[in-house]
Design an enzyme around this catalytic site. Structure first.
Site, short mmCIF file in Angstrom:
data_model
loop_
_atom_site.label_atom_id
_atom_site.label_comp_id
_atom_site.label_asym_id
_atom_site.label_seq_id
_atom_site.Cartn_x
_atom_site.Cartn_y
_atom_site.Cartn_z
N ASP A 74 0.91 -1.12 -0.08
CA ASP A 74 -0.05 0.06 -0.10
C ASP A 74 0.87 1.32 -0.11
O ASP A 74 1.45 1.61 0.92
CB ASP A 74 -1.06 0.01 1.17
CG ASP A 74 -1.87 1.30 1.10
OD1 ASP A 74 -2.02 1.78 0.25
OD2 ASP A 74 -2.59 1.27 2.10
N ASP A 277 -1.86 5.13 -6.02
CA ASP A 277 -2.13 4.39 -4.75
C ASP A 277 -2.21 2.81 -5.15
O ASP A 277 -3.28 2.44 -5.64
CB ASP A 277 -3.22 4.87 -4.03
CG ASP A 277 -3.64 3.92 -2.77
OD1 ASP A 277 -2.83 3.26 -2.51
OD2 ASP A 277 -4.86 4.19 -2.30
#
Length: 417
Positions: A74, A277
């Site tokens: 992440d 992201d």
């Protein structure tokens, strides 16, 4: 993890660990081997895919003795955390035995990692007791992790053939709410936070002189790929670079605002703020660019494609025959383009915004961000597939190189132009 993961925010948590705190310590720097320096790097194989898994994850070896854990990759959040037996108050069923800390692994409230996590205010106002650092992470998809900071060894195999044990701070999460059922089965043991903040894993490795603060990933459309730490893995001359701009929506990786084109024609929407992201499975556009994209796509579609309901995603089409892969239908769709500062252009071909579901339908992997109350646009895994994406915090730039991510790291790199 769930498809929509953004915006991690720390806040005060006054719950104590059930065991009594013993001697506390912060993360202590590892002594790099004589052959290691700030130019060292490490490469990790990835598992997972966009569909049907919904995320990419890496195996990290943590503890002494080291044990393997699967962590979601992440770049949209900073804190790395594991589901943790401290003991656990609410945990999911995870692939490996829960991480079990010892009392001397606690990071004290006064440690810099805790101060950073809690923000600019005095950490003594944020901790229930000075011997430990409580935290709570909340994500936009409603997932949460509540726990305490610990420090333990991460065993990393560097590309110079050395191995290093780096003591790094991370979250021991003893109360999780992840997924629709809260305490149900999940595919990973925790999350690998690779954001820009100083508590992120890469920032800590940089502070200890182990590697430079550069990360990258190559996500394969066929599943898997690789993740790397350091700046000597990819020849930077091959990349398209855009300056890293501070996002108005948070401390995210952003190339700034981009102009959106469809089939090389402007869609007539104002420049859109974009965030990269890897923790988001799909790409999200705010209302205006999303509606413009959908209208342009529909206007150019073959009459053989009929809109159909599919539980996988909101907007899907069926053909005269079931589709087996995106290659069966990509001729009916056109590329999108995002143009950033300094004429840095990212092409988004059909394979980077479409999936084929188990029902044989083709679905749009660009979603309406307004449903998630987003005021910025997220470039997720689907759009980053079969590209090396480079987050260069040393030079303040984001880069991308298009090519196949199917093979080993070495053979993949030789296939890039």
């Amino acid at each position: 993890m769930p498809p929509a993961r953004w915006a991690a925010a720390t806040c005060l948590v006054l719950l104590l660990l059930p065991f009594a705190p013993g001697p506390a310590r912060a993360a202590t720097p590892a002594k790099p081997p004589s052959s290691a320096s700030s130019s060292s790097s490490a490469v990790f194989q990835l598992q997972g895919d966009v569909y049907p898994t919904g995320h990419y994850y890496v195996t990290m070896n943590i503890g002494d003795p080291a044990k393997p854990y699967f962590l979601d990759v992440d770049t949209g959040s900073d804190l790395t955390w594991l589901q943790c037996d401290a003991p656990c108050q609410s945990c999911n069923k995870v692939p490996h035995q829960l991480y079990k800390p010892t009392k001397n692994k606690l990071v004290p409230c006064a440690a810099s990692a805790c101060t950073t996590l809690h923000g600019a205010e005095s950490p003594t106002k944020k901790c229930a007791v000075p011997q430990q650092c409580d935290y709570q992470i909340k994500y936009t998809d409603s997932a949460t992790s509540l726990g305490v900071l610990v420090a333990d060894n991460f065993t990393l195999s560097l590309r110079n053939s050395s191995s290093i044990h780096a003591s790094l701070a991370f979250g021991c999460g003893y109360d999780q709410q992840v997924g629709k059922n809260g305490a149900g089965q999940v595919a990973t043991d925790g999350l690998l936070g690779l954001g820009k903040g100083s508590v992120s894993l890469l920032s800590q490795l940089k502070q200890q002189g182990i590697t430079k603060n550069v990360i990258g990933h190559c996500l394969s459309t066929n599943g898997g790929g690789f993740l790397f730490f350091g700046d000597d893995v990819v020849p930077t001359s091959r990349a398209t670079w855009a300056p890293m701009v501070r996002s108005t929506s948070g401390n995210y990786y952003s190339p700034g605002s981009g102009t959106l084109y469809f089939d090389r024609r402007s869609l007539g929407v104002k420049p859109m703020e974009v965030v990269f992201d890897s923790g988001s499975t799909y790409t999200y556009f705010t209302t205006q660019p999303y509606q413009a994209t959908v209208s342009a796509l529909k206007a150019g579609l073959s009459k053989s494609l009929k809109q159909v309901s599919d539980p996988s995603l909101p907007l899907c089409w069926k053909g005269q025959n079931v589709f087996k892969s995106v290659s069966d239908v990509e001729k009916d769709f056109k590329s999108l383009f995002l143009s950033f500062a300094k004429n840095s252009v990212m092409e988004i071909p059909p394979k980077n915004y479409l999936i084929v579901t188990k029902n044989g339908n083709v679905c749009l992997g660009i979603l309406d961000g307004s449903a998630a109350k987003l005021n910025f646009n997220v470039i997720g895994d689907i759009t980053m597939q079969d590209q090396i994406i480079i987050y260069d915090n040393e030079r303040g730039q984001l880069g991308w190189i298009r090519g196949s991510c199917n093979r080993s790291t070495k053979s993949t790199m030789s296939s890039f132009p």
